[in-house]
Design a protein around this motif. Structure first.
Motif, PDB file in Angstrom:
ATOM      1  N   PRO A   1       0.829  -1.213   0.000  1.00 29.52           N
ATOM      2  CA  PRO A   1       0.000   0.000   0.000  1.00 29.52           C
ATOM      3  C   PRO A   1       0.860   1.260   0.000  1.00 29.52           C
ATOM      4  CG  PRO A   1      -0.112  -1.105   2.131  1.00 29.52           C
ATOM      5  CD  PRO A   1       0.674  -1.991   1.218  1.00 29.52           C
ATOM      6  N   LEU A   2       0.323   2.311  -0.576  1.00 23.86           N
ATOM      7  CA  LEU A   2       0.988   3.614  -0.571  1.00 23.86           C
ATOM      8  C   LEU A   2       1.083   4.110   0.864  1.00 23.86           C
ATOM      9  CD1 LEU A   2      -0.986   5.277  -3.507  1.00 23.86           C
ATOM     10  CD2 LEU A   2       1.357   4.412  -3.589  1.00 23.86           C
ATOM     11  N   GLU A   3       2.187   4.737   1.204  1.00 25.74           N
ATOM     12  CA  GLU A   3       2.364   5.247   2.565  1.00 25.74           C
ATOM     13  C   GLU A   3       1.711   6.615   2.769  1.00 25.74           C
ATOM     14  OE1 GLU A   3       3.512   3.675   5.229  1.00 25.74           O
ATOM     15  OE2 GLU A   3       3.672   1.907   3.960  1.00 25.74           O
ATOM     16  N   LEU A   4       1.408   7.316   1.709  1.00 26.49           N
ATOM     17  CA  LEU A   4       0.776   8.614   1.832  1.00 26.49           C
ATOM     18  C   LEU A   4      -0.676   8.511   1.369  1.00 26.49           C
ATOM     19  CD1 LEU A   4       1.539  10.935  -1.089  1.00 26.49           C
ATOM     20  CD2 LEU A   4       2.610   8.711  -0.994  1.00 26.49           C
ATOM     21  N   PRO A   5      -1.525   9.368   1.898  1.00 25.49           N
ATOM     22  CA  PRO A   5      -2.920   9.310   1.467  1.00 25.49           C
ATOM     23  C   PRO A   5      -3.053   9.849   0.035  1.00 25.49           C
ATOM     24  CG  PRO A   5      -2.595  11.129   2.997  1.00 25.49           C
ATOM     25  CD  PRO A   5      -1.295  10.389   2.911  1.00 25.49           C
ATOM     26  N   PRO A   6      -3.663   9.094  -0.854  1.00 26.54           N
ATOM     27  CA  PRO A   6      -3.804   9.591  -2.223  1.00 26.54           C
ATOM     28  C   PRO A   6      -4.806  10.737  -2.308  1.00 26.54           C
ATOM     29  CG  PRO A   6      -4.854   7.440  -1.985  1.00 26.54           C
ATOM     30  CD  PRO A   6      -4.203   7.756  -0.682  1.00 26.54           C
ATOM     31  N   ALA A   7      -4.541  11.660  -3.206  1.00 28.48           N
ATOM     32  CA  ALA A   7      -5.486  12.739  -3.488  1.00 28.48           C
ATOM     33  C   ALA A   7      -6.473  12.201  -4.514  1.00 28.48           C
ATOM     34  CB  ALA A   7      -4.747  13.961  -4.032  1.00 28.48           C
ATOM     35  N   VAL A   8      -7.725  12.133  -4.134  1.00 26.73           N
ATOM     36  CA  VAL A   8      -8.763  11.556  -4.989  1.00 26.73           C
ATOM     37  C   VAL A   8      -9.823  12.617  -5.223  1.00 26.73           C
ATOM     38  CG1 VAL A   8     -10.490   9.728  -5.184  1.00 26.73           C
ATOM     39  CG2 VAL A   8      -8.310   9.253  -4.053  1.00 26.73           C
ATOM     40  N   TYR A   9     -10.136  12.849  -6.491  1.00 29.77           N
ATOM     41  CA  TYR A   9     -11.106  13.872  -6.863  1.00 29.77           C
ATOM     42  C   TYR A   9     -12.218  13.256  -7.697  1.00 29.77           C
ATOM     43  CZ  TYR A   9      -6.861  16.551  -5.933  1.00 29.77           C
ATOM     44  OH  TYR A   9      -5.717  17.046  -5.370  1.00 29.77           O
TER      45      TYR A   9
ATOM     46  N   ASP B   1      -8.172   1.110  -0.736  1.00 31.88           N
ATOM     47  CA  ASP B   1      -7.629  -0.252  -0.775  1.00 31.88           C
ATOM     48  C   ASP B   1      -6.154  -0.266  -1.162  1.00 31.88           C
ATOM     49  OD1 ASP B   1     -10.212  -1.029  -0.209  1.00 31.88           O
ATOM     50  OD2 ASP B   1     -10.633  -1.750  -2.237  1.00 31.88           O
ATOM     51  N   LEU B   2      -5.678   0.819  -1.765  1.00 28.69           N
ATOM     52  CA  LEU B   2      -4.295   0.882  -2.238  1.00 28.69           C
ATOM     53  C   LEU B   2      -3.395   1.704  -1.328  1.00 28.69           C
ATOM     54  CD1 LEU B   2      -5.048   1.542  -6.012  1.00 28.69           C
ATOM     55  CD2 LEU B   2      -4.575  -0.648  -4.904  1.00 28.69           C
ATOM     56  N   ALA B   3      -3.946   2.200  -0.216  1.00 29.54           N
ATOM     57  CA  ALA B   3      -3.175   3.103   0.639  1.00 29.54           C
ATOM     58  C   ALA B   3      -3.226   2.676   2.096  1.00 29.54           C
ATOM     59  CB  ALA B   3      -3.717   4.524   0.497  1.00 29.54           C
ATOM     60  N   ALA B   4      -2.154   2.992   2.812  1.00 29.98           N
ATOM     61  CA  ALA B   4      -2.103   2.725   4.244  1.00 29.98           C
ATOM     62  C   ALA B   4      -2.822   3.831   5.025  1.00 29.98           C
ATOM     63  CB  ALA B   4      -0.649   2.613   4.696  1.00 29.98           C
ATOM     64  N   GLN B   5      -3.040   4.956   4.392  1.00 26.86           N
ATOM     65  CA  GLN B   5      -3.703   6.105   5.010  1.00 26.86           C
ATOM     66  C   GLN B   5      -5.160   6.174   4.542  1.00 26.86           C
ATOM     67  OE1 GLN B   5      -2.076   8.176   7.145  1.00 26.86           O
ATOM     68  NE2 GLN B   5      -0.265   6.902   6.942  1.00 26.86           N
ATOM     69  N   PRO B   6      -6.040   6.775   5.322  1.00 21.19           N
ATOM     70  CA  PRO B   6      -7.432   6.898   4.888  1.00 21.19           C
ATOM     71  C   PRO B   6      -7.562   7.823   3.673  1.00 21.19           C
ATOM     72  CG  PRO B   6      -7.105   7.986   7.007  1.00 21.19           C
ATOM     73  CD  PRO B   6      -5.808   7.317   6.653  1.00 21.19           C
ATOM     74  N   VAL B   7      -8.537   7.535   2.863  1.00 20.20           N
ATOM     75  CA  VAL B   7      -8.809   8.328   1.661  1.00 20.20           C
ATOM     76  C   VAL B   7     -10.012   9.226   1.934  1.00 20.20           C
ATOM     77  CG1 VAL B   7      -9.579   8.201  -0.735  1.00 20.20           C
ATOM     78  CG2 VAL B   7      -7.851   6.622   0.099  1.00 20.20           C
ATOM     79  N   ALA B   8      -9.878  10.500   1.595  1.00 24.68           N
ATOM     80  CA  ALA B   8     -10.969  11.461   1.740  1.00 24.68           C
ATOM     81  C   ALA B   8     -11.180  12.128   0.388  1.00 24.68           C
ATOM     82  CB  ALA B   8     -10.638  12.495   2.804  1.00 24.68           C
ATOM     83  N   PRO B   9     -12.019  11.539  -0.470  1.00 20.83           N
ATOM     84  CA  PRO B   9     -12.225  12.121  -1.801  1.00 20.83           C
ATOM     85  C   PRO B   9     -12.738  13.561  -1.738  1.00 20.83           C
ATOM     86  CG  PRO B   9     -13.186   9.931  -1.672  1.00 20.83           C
ATOM     87  CD  PRO B   9     -12.802  10.328  -0.274  1.00 20.83           C
TER      88      PRO B   9
ATOM     89  N   LYS C   1      -2.607  22.298  -2.806  1.00 23.98           N
ATOM     90  CA  LYS C   1      -2.657  22.061  -1.360  1.00 23.98           C
ATOM     91  C   LYS C   1      -2.368  20.595  -1.047  1.00 23.98           C
ATOM     92  CE  LYS C   1      -5.870  25.816  -0.548  1.00 23.98           C
ATOM     93  NZ  LYS C   1      -7.265  26.186  -0.361  1.00 23.98           N
ATOM     94  N   ASP C   2      -2.919  19.690  -1.848  1.00 31.43           N
ATOM     95  CA  ASP C   2      -2.690  18.269  -1.608  1.00 31.43           C
ATOM     96  C   ASP C   2      -1.238  17.887  -1.878  1.00 31.43           C
ATOM     97  OD1 ASP C   2      -5.283  17.896  -0.759  1.00 31.43           O
ATOM     98  OD2 ASP C   2      -5.993  17.145  -2.692  1.00 31.43           O
ATOM     99  N   LEU C   3      -0.616  18.474  -2.899  1.00 33.34           N
ATOM    100  CA  LEU C   3       0.800  18.202  -3.167  1.00 33.34           C
ATOM    101  C   LEU C   3       1.678  18.737  -2.033  1.00 33.34           C
ATOM    102  CD1 LEU C   3       0.986  18.926  -6.987  1.00 33.34           C
ATOM    103  CD2 LEU C   3       1.261  16.706  -5.862  1.00 33.34           C
ATOM    104  N   HIS C   4       1.331  19.903  -1.538  1.00 32.76           N
ATOM    105  CA  HIS C   4       2.079  20.469  -0.415  1.00 32.76           C
ATOM    106  C   HIS C   4       1.967  19.550   0.805  1.00 32.76           C
ATOM    107  CE1 HIS C   4       2.974  23.231   2.942  1.00 32.76           C
ATOM    108  NE2 HIS C   4       3.870  23.672   2.091  1.00 32.76           N
ATOM    109  N   ALA C   5       0.771  19.052   1.092  1.00 35.53           N
ATOM    110  CA  ALA C   5       0.574  18.139   2.214  1.00 35.53           C
ATOM    111  C   ALA C   5       1.339  16.831   2.004  1.00 35.53           C
ATOM    112  CB  ALA C   5      -0.915  17.851   2.411  1.00 35.53           C
ATOM    113  N   ALA C   6       1.424  16.373   0.768  1.00 31.73           N
ATOM    114  CA  ALA C   6       2.133  15.120   0.464  1.00 31.73           C
ATOM    115  C   ALA C   6       3.625  15.261   0.733  1.00 31.73           C
ATOM    116  CB  ALA C   6       1.896  14.710  -0.994  1.00 31.73           C
ATOM    117  N   MET C   7       4.150  16.474   0.675  1.00 36.01           N
ATOM    118  CA  MET C   7       5.569  16.664   0.946  1.00 36.01           C
ATOM    119  C   MET C   7       5.924  16.268   2.380  1.00 36.01           C
ATOM    120  SD  MET C   7       6.277  20.203  -1.227  1.00 36.01           S
ATOM    121  CE  MET C   7       7.178  20.872   0.104  1.00 36.01           C
TER     122      MET C   7
END
Length: 119
Positions: free
Chosen positions: A50-58, A76-84, A107-113
């Motif tokens: 699973p991805l270690e960061l929460p994916p940005a889903v739109y 299902d593909l991430a270790a973090q919760p997804v908030a579309p 904003k989501d890219l900045h948070a992913a850093m």
């Protein structure tokens, strides 16, 4: 699912009459729509960690291709919760929401850093 022009209108909204009257313009309009669908038709899942960061889903609130309730499956593909992030509109919501979408993406890219390892 409805095919042809009715299906297109169901997914993306009404097709303008001037577009329907011009076969060349209609073919030009269908090209990006086909490109939009090809990845979904050709995708084959491979088991990976699973991805270690929460994916940005739109998504679009009225999207008939990927309804908002389906977007949570990215979790299902991430270790973090997804908030579309749900925007007003259909599957083509980015066309009328470019500024809002790019602001959110920034904003989501900045948070992913925060999840990126230090250099």
């Amino acid at each position: 699912m409805i095919a042809g022009r009715a299906g297109l209108a169901d997914l993306y909204g009404p097709v303008p009459a001037e577009l329907l009257a011009d076969p060349e313009a209609l073919a030009t309009a269908y090209t990006p729509l086909l490109a939009d669908m090809l990845p979904a038709l050709q995708y084959r899942h491979h088991d990976e960690p699973p991805l270690e960061l929460p994916p940005a889903v739109y998504g679009g609130r009225d999207d008939a291709v990927f309804p908002p309730e389906c977007l949570h499956t990215w979790g299902d593909l991430a270790a973090q919760p997804v908030a579309p992030r749900i925007f007003p509109g259909t599957h083509a919501y980015p066309l009328g929401r470019a500024r809002e979408l790019t602001d959110r993406l920034g904003k989501d890219l900045h948070a992913a850093m925060l999840y990126a390892p230090a250099p």
